[in-house]
Design an enzyme around this catalytic site. Sequence first.
Site, PDB file in Angstrom:
ATOM      1  N   SER A  31       0.795  -1.226   0.000  1.00  0.00           N
ATOM      2  CA  SER A  31       0.000   0.000   0.000  1.00  0.00           C
ATOM      3  C   SER A  31       0.826   1.273   0.000  1.00  0.00           C
ATOM      4  O   SER A  31       0.325   2.337  -0.361  1.00  0.00           O
ATOM      5  CB  SER A  31      -0.932   0.012   1.219  1.00  0.00           C
ATOM      6  OG  SER A  31      -0.183  -0.104   2.421  1.00  0.00           O
ATOM      7  N   GLU A 197      -7.523  16.299  10.474  1.00  0.00           N
ATOM      8  CA  GLU A 197      -8.713  16.428  11.308  1.00  0.00           C
ATOM      9  C   GLU A 197      -9.941  16.205  10.428  1.00  0.00           C
ATOM     10  O   GLU A 197      -9.873  16.311   9.206  1.00  0.00           O
ATOM     11  CB  GLU A 197      -8.763  17.812  11.954  1.00  0.00           C
ATOM     12  CG  GLU A 197      -7.580  18.128  12.856  1.00  0.00           C
ATOM     13  CD  GLU A 197      -7.538  17.242  14.096  1.00  0.00           C
ATOM     14  OE1 GLU A 197      -8.616  16.746  14.506  1.00  0.00           O
ATOM     15  OE2 GLU A 197      -6.436  17.024  14.632  1.00  0.00           O
ATOM     16  N   HIS A 214       1.026   5.286   5.991  1.00  0.00           N
ATOM     17  CA  HIS A 214       0.660   5.621   4.614  1.00  0.00           C
ATOM     18  C   HIS A 214       0.872   7.098   4.317  1.00  0.00           C
ATOM     19  O   HIS A 214       0.799   7.933   5.211  1.00  0.00           O
ATOM     20  CB  HIS A 214      -0.792   5.212   4.357  1.00  0.00           C
ATOM     21  CG  HIS A 214      -1.015   3.752   4.531  1.00  0.00           C
ATOM     22  ND1 HIS A 214      -1.564   3.219   5.680  1.00  0.00           N
ATOM     23  CD2 HIS A 214      -0.710   2.713   3.716  1.00  0.00           C
ATOM     24  CE1 HIS A 214      -1.616   1.903   5.568  1.00  0.00           C
ATOM     25  NE2 HIS A 214      -1.101   1.568   4.381  1.00  0.00           N
TER      26      HIS A 214
END
Length: 261
Positions: A31, A197, A214
Site C-alpha cells: 500500500s 482532522e 501511509h
Amino acid sequence: MKLGGALAMVLAMLATGASDPQPRIFIASDSTAQDYKPEKYPQSGWGTMLRCAVPGVTVENRAIGGRSTNSFIREGRLDGIAKDLRKGDTLLIQFGHNDASIDKPERYTTIDQYKANLLRFLDVAKAAGAKAVILTPVARRDFKDGVEQPSFPTYADAAREVARSTRTPLIDLGKASQAWVQAAGPDAAKAYYLHYEGAAGAPGYPNGVSDDTHFSELGARRVADLVAVGLKATRLPIAKRITPHVPALTRTTPAGGPSCG
C-alpha cells in the site's frame, strides 16, 4: 547506391526498434506504493508519483495494499508479472511492512521465507531478461525522544543481504526515508503521512485520520523522489531515463491529485 544505403539504414532502425521496445518499470509492492482511486485522496503511493520522474516510460504499478511477499506470490500476482515482463523492463521490489505482521498469518513471512521469496522475484526478472532492483521497506513516522526509528530493520537487513549475495542493485529506501523523516522532525513530518482532522476536507477521510504508515500526496511525492535518486545511481539502462528532483516531486503544496504538472 545512396538510396540503397538509406533503405538499409531505415530497415536496420526498424529492426532495432522491433527487438528493443520501450522500457517499462514494474512495481511489486504494498500500500505504500500502490495507485489509489480519487475518492481515497489524499492517500497516495510513491509508485504513482514515480511516473513524474520518468516521462515517456510506462510504469506498471502492480503494488497493492496489505500484501507481503508471501501473499503477493500466493495470490498469483508474481505470476502475472512473469507473464507480462519482458527484456528491457525493470522490476522494483519493495516489501516488508506486511511480512512483519506476525498477528496476521495470511501476511506473515519469516525472515528465511522473505529471503527465499525475494529470490523468486529475482528469478522472474532474470527469466524475462529484465533487470531487478530490491528496495528496503520505506520508513514509517516513528519518533522516540525526537529520533526517527528504523522501520522493519530485520527485513531491511534481509533485503540488503539478498541484494548483496545476488549482486542485485539495491535502493536503501529504508535508510533514505528514515533520514528524510528525521530531517523534517516529528511535527513537520506529519504532513507527509495521513494526519488530518475531520474538518480538513480530506475526501477519503471525512472523520479524520492519524496514520504514520501511509503517505499523503506530498509524502508520496517525496518518497518517489528518493526512489528516483536511487534508480539514477544504478548502472541499469533505465537510469538514463530517470530525472530526480523534478518540480512535481519537490513541490511544497498539494496539487490535489497525482498531477505531474
